[in-house]
Write a protein that holds these residues in place. Structure first.
Motif, PDB file in Angstrom:
ATOM      1  N   LYS A 403       0.839  -1.208   0.000  1.00 44.70           N
ATOM      2  CA  LYS A 403       0.000   0.000   0.000  1.00 44.70           C
ATOM      3  C   LYS A 403       0.870   1.253   0.000  1.00 44.70           C
ATOM      4  O   LYS A 403       0.615   2.199  -0.752  1.00 44.70           O
ATOM      5  N   ASP A 404       1.905   1.255   0.853  1.00 46.70           N
ATOM      6  CA  ASP A 404       2.803   2.416   0.908  1.00 46.70           C
ATOM      7  C   ASP A 404       3.560   2.584  -0.409  1.00 46.70           C
ATOM      8  O   ASP A 404       3.772   3.710  -0.881  1.00 46.70           O
ATOM      9  N   LEU A 405       3.972   1.453  -0.998  1.00 47.61           N
ATOM     10  CA  LEU A 405       4.694   1.505  -2.266  1.00 47.61           C
ATOM     11  C   LEU A 405       3.807   2.079  -3.368  1.00 47.61           C
ATOM     12  O   LEU A 405       4.228   2.951  -4.134  1.00 47.61           O
ATOM     13  N   HIS A 406       2.570   1.587  -3.447  1.00 50.38           N
ATOM     14  CA  HIS A 406       1.667   2.040  -4.508  1.00 50.38           C
ATOM     15  C   HIS A 406       1.284   3.503  -4.338  1.00 50.38           C
ATOM     16  O   HIS A 406       0.959   4.177  -5.323  1.00 50.38           O
ATOM     17  N   ASP A 407       1.328   4.002  -3.099  1.00 46.19           N
ATOM     18  CA  ASP A 407       1.079   5.429  -2.882  1.00 46.19           C
ATOM     19  C   ASP A 407       2.163   6.294  -3.520  1.00 46.19           C
ATOM     20  O   ASP A 407       1.924   7.472  -3.817  1.00 46.19           O
ATOM     21  N   LYS A 408       3.342   5.710  -3.712  1.00 47.30           N
ATOM     22  CA  LYS A 408       4.465   6.458  -4.266  1.00 47.30           C
ATOM     23  C   LYS A 408       4.558   6.356  -5.785  1.00 47.30           C
ATOM     24  O   LYS A 408       5.405   7.010  -6.401  1.00 47.30           O
ATOM     25  N   ILE A 409       3.715   5.518  -6.390  1.00 44.88           N
ATOM     26  CA  ILE A 409       3.833   5.244  -7.828  1.00 44.88           C
ATOM     27  C   ILE A 409       2.512   5.540  -8.532  1.00 44.88           C
ATOM     28  O   ILE A 409       1.443   5.188  -8.037  1.00 44.88           O
ATOM     29  N   SER A 410       2.600   6.163  -9.685  1.00 44.71           N
ATOM     30  CA  SER A 410       1.435   6.339 -10.557  1.00 44.71           C
ATOM     31  C   SER A 410       1.756   5.667 -11.885  1.00 44.71           C
ATOM     32  O   SER A 410       2.813   5.902 -12.466  1.00 44.71           O
ATOM     33  N   PHE A 411       0.826   4.840 -12.367  1.00 44.07           N
ATOM     34  CA  PHE A 411       1.141   3.909 -13.443  1.00 44.07           C
ATOM     35  C   PHE A 411       0.096   4.037 -14.553  1.00 44.07           C
ATOM     36  O   PHE A 411      -1.106   4.024 -14.302  1.00 44.07           O
ATOM     37  N   VAL A 412       0.563   4.175 -15.794  1.00 42.02           N
ATOM     38  CA  VAL A 412      -0.335   4.175 -16.954  1.00 42.02           C
ATOM     39  C   VAL A 412       0.010   2.962 -17.802  1.00 42.02           C
ATOM     40  O   VAL A 412       1.136   2.832 -18.281  1.00 42.02           O
ATOM     41  N   GLN A 413      -0.970   2.077 -17.991  1.00 43.82           N
ATOM     42  CA  GLN A 413      -0.726   0.834 -18.723  1.00 43.82           C
ATOM     43  C   GLN A 413      -0.649   1.069 -20.227  1.00 43.82           C
ATOM     44  O   GLN A 413      -1.053   2.110 -20.739  1.00 43.82           O
ATOM     45  N   GLN A 414      -0.147   0.046 -20.883  1.00 49.02           N
ATOM     46  CA  GLN A 414      -0.022   0.093 -22.338  1.00 49.02           C
ATOM     47  C   GLN A 414      -1.394   0.242 -22.989  1.00 49.02           C
ATOM     48  O   GLN A 414      -1.569   0.994 -23.938  1.00 49.02           O
ATOM     49  N   LYS A 415      -2.385  -0.465 -22.440  1.00 50.75           N
ATOM     50  CA  LYS A 415      -3.762  -0.346 -22.924  1.00 50.75           C
ATOM     51  C   LYS A 415      -4.515   0.581 -21.983  1.00 50.75           C
ATOM     52  O   LYS A 415      -4.649   0.297 -20.789  1.00 50.75           O
ATOM     53  N   ALA A 416      -5.022   1.681 -22.515  1.00 50.91           N
ATOM     54  CA  ALA A 416      -5.740   2.655 -21.676  1.00 50.91           C
ATOM     55  C   ALA A 416      -7.042   2.042 -21.175  1.00 50.91           C
ATOM     56  O   ALA A 416      -7.865   1.579 -21.974  1.00 50.91           O
ATOM     57  N   VAL A 417      -7.224   2.032 -19.867  1.00 50.35           N
ATOM     58  CA  VAL A 417      -8.430   1.463 -19.246  1.00 50.35           C
ATOM     59  C   VAL A 417      -9.222   2.590 -18.592  1.00 50.35           C
ATOM     60  O   VAL A 417      -8.735   3.261 -17.685  1.00 50.35           O
ATOM     61  N   LEU A 418     -10.441   2.786 -19.065  1.00 44.68           N
ATOM     62  CA  LEU A 418     -11.354   3.749 -18.447  1.00 44.68           C
ATOM     63  C   LEU A 418     -12.552   2.991 -17.885  1.00 44.68           C
ATOM     64  O   LEU A 418     -12.951   1.942 -18.420  1.00 44.68           O
ATOM     65  N   PHE A 419     -13.131   3.528 -16.814  1.00 45.51           N
ATOM     66  CA  PHE A 419     -14.246   2.876 -16.151  1.00 45.51           C
ATOM     67  C   PHE A 419     -15.560   3.560 -16.501  1.00 45.51           C
ATOM     68  O   PHE A 419     -15.605   4.780 -16.709  1.00 45.51           O
ATOM     69  N   LYS A 420     -16.621   2.797 -16.543  1.00 46.89           N
ATOM     70  CA  LYS A 420     -17.940   3.337 -16.849  1.00 46.89           C
ATOM     71  C   LYS A 420     -18.314   4.376 -15.788  1.00 46.89           C
ATOM     72  O   LYS A 420     -18.166   4.143 -14.603  1.00 46.89           O
ATOM     73  N   GLY A 421     -18.791   5.518 -16.239  1.00 47.05           N
ATOM     74  CA  GLY A 421     -19.139   6.600 -15.324  1.00 47.05           C
ATOM     75  C   GLY A 421     -19.050   7.923 -16.048  1.00 47.05           C
ATOM     76  O   GLY A 421     -19.627   8.096 -17.137  1.00 47.05           O
ATOM     77  N   THR A 422     -18.312   8.858 -15.490  1.00 46.78           N
ATOM     78  CA  THR A 422     -18.081  10.156 -16.129  1.00 46.78           C
ATOM     79  C   THR A 422     -16.592  10.441 -16.162  1.00 46.78           C
ATOM     80  O   THR A 422     -15.792   9.725 -15.535  1.00 46.78           O
ATOM     81  N   ILE A 423     -16.219  11.497 -16.884  1.00 46.36           N
ATOM     82  CA  ILE A 423     -14.804  11.898 -16.896  1.00 46.36           C
ATOM     83  C   ILE A 423     -14.375  12.267 -15.480  1.00 46.36           C
ATOM     84  O   ILE A 423     -13.283  11.915 -15.025  1.00 46.36           O
ATOM     85  N   ARG A 424     -15.266  12.962 -14.762  1.00 48.99           N
ATOM     86  CA  ARG A 424     -14.933  13.367 -13.399  1.00 48.99           C
ATOM     87  C   ARG A 424     -14.678  12.147 -12.506  1.00 48.99           C
ATOM     88  O   ARG A 424     -13.686  12.101 -11.786  1.00 48.99           O
ATOM     89  N   SER A 425     -15.567  11.139 -12.572  1.00 49.49           N
ATOM     90  CA  SER A 425     -15.397   9.957 -11.706  1.00 49.49           C
ATOM     91  C   SER A 425     -14.122   9.201 -12.045  1.00 49.49           C
ATOM     92  O   SER A 425     -13.458   8.652 -11.166  1.00 49.49           O
ATOM     93  N   ASN A 426     -13.742   9.200 -13.336  1.00 51.74           N
ATOM     94  CA  ASN A 426     -12.488   8.555 -13.722  1.00 51.74           C
ATOM     95  C   ASN A 426     -11.285   9.327 -13.212  1.00 51.74           C
ATOM     96  O   ASN A 426     -10.294   8.737 -12.773  1.00 51.74           O
ATOM     97  N   MET A 427     -11.354  10.642 -13.237  1.00 52.08           N
ATOM     98  CA  MET A 427     -10.242  11.450 -12.734  1.00 52.08           C
ATOM     99  C   MET A 427     -10.106  11.310 -11.217  1.00 52.08           C
ATOM    100  O   MET A 427      -8.994  11.230 -10.676  1.00 52.08           O
TER     101      MET A 427
END
Length: 576
Positions: A403-427
């Motif tokens: 958990k502490d490690l993942h708090d220090k890292i932001s990761f963008v995958q090769q395949k862009a994954v967006l979740f159903k909802g709105t742009i705001r909820s995804n952000m």
């Protein structure tokens, strides 16, 4: 199956269900006896008052039995649904904790089947256990005792009918149980074929392989259908066999009962009640057999669910995790790292060394399959290094809590994954406490502000499942903006600029380099295009899992043959 359910069912609720069921069975056992009494002492003697009296008792007993039945069904259904809900939640939670190595051991379609169909099989059997499996032995015991008390001379009939029924049940189970077990695997195959067809529909159409895919699904569907028809045809034999044995038993009881009545050694009411008890006994055997037919299928489902729940995590937190120092500068280091995939003879990465500090951009480039994604997957511990050490902010990633490690890292995958909802909820997925100003700032860096502001609903614009209502480049920019919402020490972009045109790519990288907050972090970019890595502070060239070059663009052009080949190949194609 017991292992799966023992902690997921309410034992007090089960006890209450059994209590209600016992009340129902006792009432059911008394009704034929009251019927016999009414016939013998009321109908035979023409005593209307006695018939009304016994009839009222029968109504009261039937009402109590109905209450017992409703209580049993309600509690049993509740226990089964709660067990299913708990199972689905536990499987989903378990899968979310899997590293890449565990996920590689299960196909996506199989995990979907296990979480849906397999759990449904468990739910159905729990309901059957609390209903039919408990009722059947109680009814057999109770009806046998009452039948014996009603007319013990006729009980000899059961010495023939019960063994015949047991033999029939045994034959049906012998052929149906293996087929029931195989059905679960065939559902996996259907889901796999259907899912591949949906996700690859554009490729299928582009190569005009519609007929091939239809035939492939038709084959899987036909296999499942034929097996289902076969197994349910075998099970359906139970009903005519049951009716044959039941009717034969009734005929025999009437035959011998009529003789006893003719000899005036038995009353008509006793014959009626005995026949009712006989039907109860045989029907209970049938219900029990149906339970035993479906239990193996549920047991197969339970084994498949246990495979998921019992899978040990290869990536775990240390017993005494170290903590990141609050004021430690951002830093990423690979110290002599080797990595082997399970069962592989050669390493996917060998002797990997580099170090990056705050404000630096590290670019990783190389041919397909050279180990680029494997390398960056070790930063957030999606894989663990076989040998060597990966460090973030000076700490070995294996020695800190995930958990502490993942708090220090932001990761963008090769395949862009967006979740159903709105742009705001995804952000807000990247930072739940972010303001609209923070969101617009991230969108601006990711070069997504212009097209989002042109949308009618702006930040509240709908995002369909997987971001299907946006183009590939828009999805990538939104995914990058979501990653930038998080204040991290290390930002990792796994070939996440591939769908962007050269101009947008250049603007985005320039914005990353100029943003004052990102300057305090390490940026790691994996790319195929040389244009994307030109301005990086350090470019790491991978070939066959080994670092064959390290330096700036100008340095590598002079000293590294592999990098020159990549550059020359792209210049010839006009990519530069």
């Amino acid at each position: 199956m017991y292992k799966l359910l023992k902690k997921r069912v309410s034992w007090p609720a089960i006890a209450a269900s059994v209590a209600f069921l016992t009340v129902q069975v006792i009432c059911d056992m008394n009704l034929p006896s009251l019927t016999s009494d009414m016939i013998n002492n009321g109908v035979a003697k023409g005593d209307i008052d006695y018939i009304w009296s016994v009839g009222f008792k029968m109504l009261v007993v039937a009402a109590i039995g109905m209450i017992g039945s409703i209580g049993n069904v309600y509690i049993a259904a509740k226990v089964a649904q709660k067990a299913g809900s708990s199972l689905r939640g536990d499987v989903f939670k378990r899968v979310l904790g899997f590293g890449n190595q565990e996920i590689d051991g299960f196909s996506t379609s199989s995990l979907i089947t296990r979480t849906t169909n397999d759990v449904l099989q468990i739910q159905n059997v729990v309901l059957m256990l609390l209903r039919m499996m408990l009722m059947s032995p109680l009814m057999v015991i109770g009806a046998s005792i009452m039948a014996y008390q009603s007319e013990k001379r006729l009980t000899m009939v059961f010495l023939v009918s019960v063994p015949l029924l047991a033999i029939a049940i045994g034959i049906v189970m012998r052929f149906s149980v293996p087929l029931f077990k195989s059905l679960q695997g065939k559902i996996d195959r259907i889901n796999l074929t259907f899912r591949e067809g949906l996700t690859g529909v554009r490729v299928i159409r582009a190569f005009r392989q519609d007929k091939f895919e239809q035939d492939r699904f038709k084959e899987a569907n036909k296999d499942y259908t034929e097996t289902g028809i076969k197994v349910f045809s075998i099970v359906s034999l139970m009903f005519p066999i049951m009716n044959l044995i039941l009717n034969g038993t009734n005929m025999t009881i009437v035959w011998f009962g009529a003789k006893l009545i003719g000899d005036k050694t038995m009353e008509v009411g006793n014959l009626v009640s005995f026949m009712t008890y006989a039907n109860m006994i045989l029907f209970s055997f049938m219900m029990l057999s149906m339970v035993f037919v479906f239990i193996p299928r549920a047991q197969a489902a339970a084994e498949r669910l246990n495979e998921v729940l019992d899978t040990k995590y290869t990536i775990t937190d240390p017993d005494a995790p170290e903590r990141f120092t609050a004021d430690a500068p951002s830093e990423l280091e690979f110290d002599n790292v080797d990595f082997y995939y399970e069962g592989a003879e050669k390493p996917a990465l060998a002797k990997t060394d580099f170090k990056a500090v705050a404000g630096q951009t590290v670019a990783i480039i190389g041919g397909t399959g050279c180990g680029k994604s494997t390398l960056i997957n070790m930063i957030p511990r999606l894989y663990d290094a076989t040998d060597g050490t990966v460090k973030v902010n000076g700490k070995d990633v294996k020695k800190v809590a995930q958990k502490d490690l993942h708090d220090k890292i932001s990761f963008v995958q090769q395949k862009a994954v967006l979740f159903k909802g709105t742009i705001r909820s995804n952000m807000l997925f990247g930072n739940p406490n972010a303001t609209d100003e923070d969101i617009w700032h991230a969108l601006e860096i990711a070069q997504a502000k212009d097209f989002v502001s042109e949308l009618e609903d702006g930040l509240d614009s709908v995002v369909e499942q997987g971001g299907g209502n946006f183009s590939g480049g828009q999805r990538q920019r939104l995914a990058i903006a979501r990653a930038l919402m998080k204040k991290a020490s290390v930002y990792v972009f796994d070939d996440s600029f591939s769908a962007l045109d050269f101009k947008t790519d250049a603007k985005l990288r320039q914005s990353l380099q100029q943003d004052p907050e990102i300057k305090n972090s390490v940026v790691v970019i994996v790319a195929q295009r040389v244009s994307t890595v030109l301005s990086a502070d350090v470019i790491i060239v991978l070939d066959g899992g080994e670092v064959v070059g390290k330096g700036t663009h100008e340095e590598l052009l002079k000293t590294n043959e592999t990098y020159r080949e990549i550059v020359n190949s792209q210049i010839r194609k006009g990519d530069m």
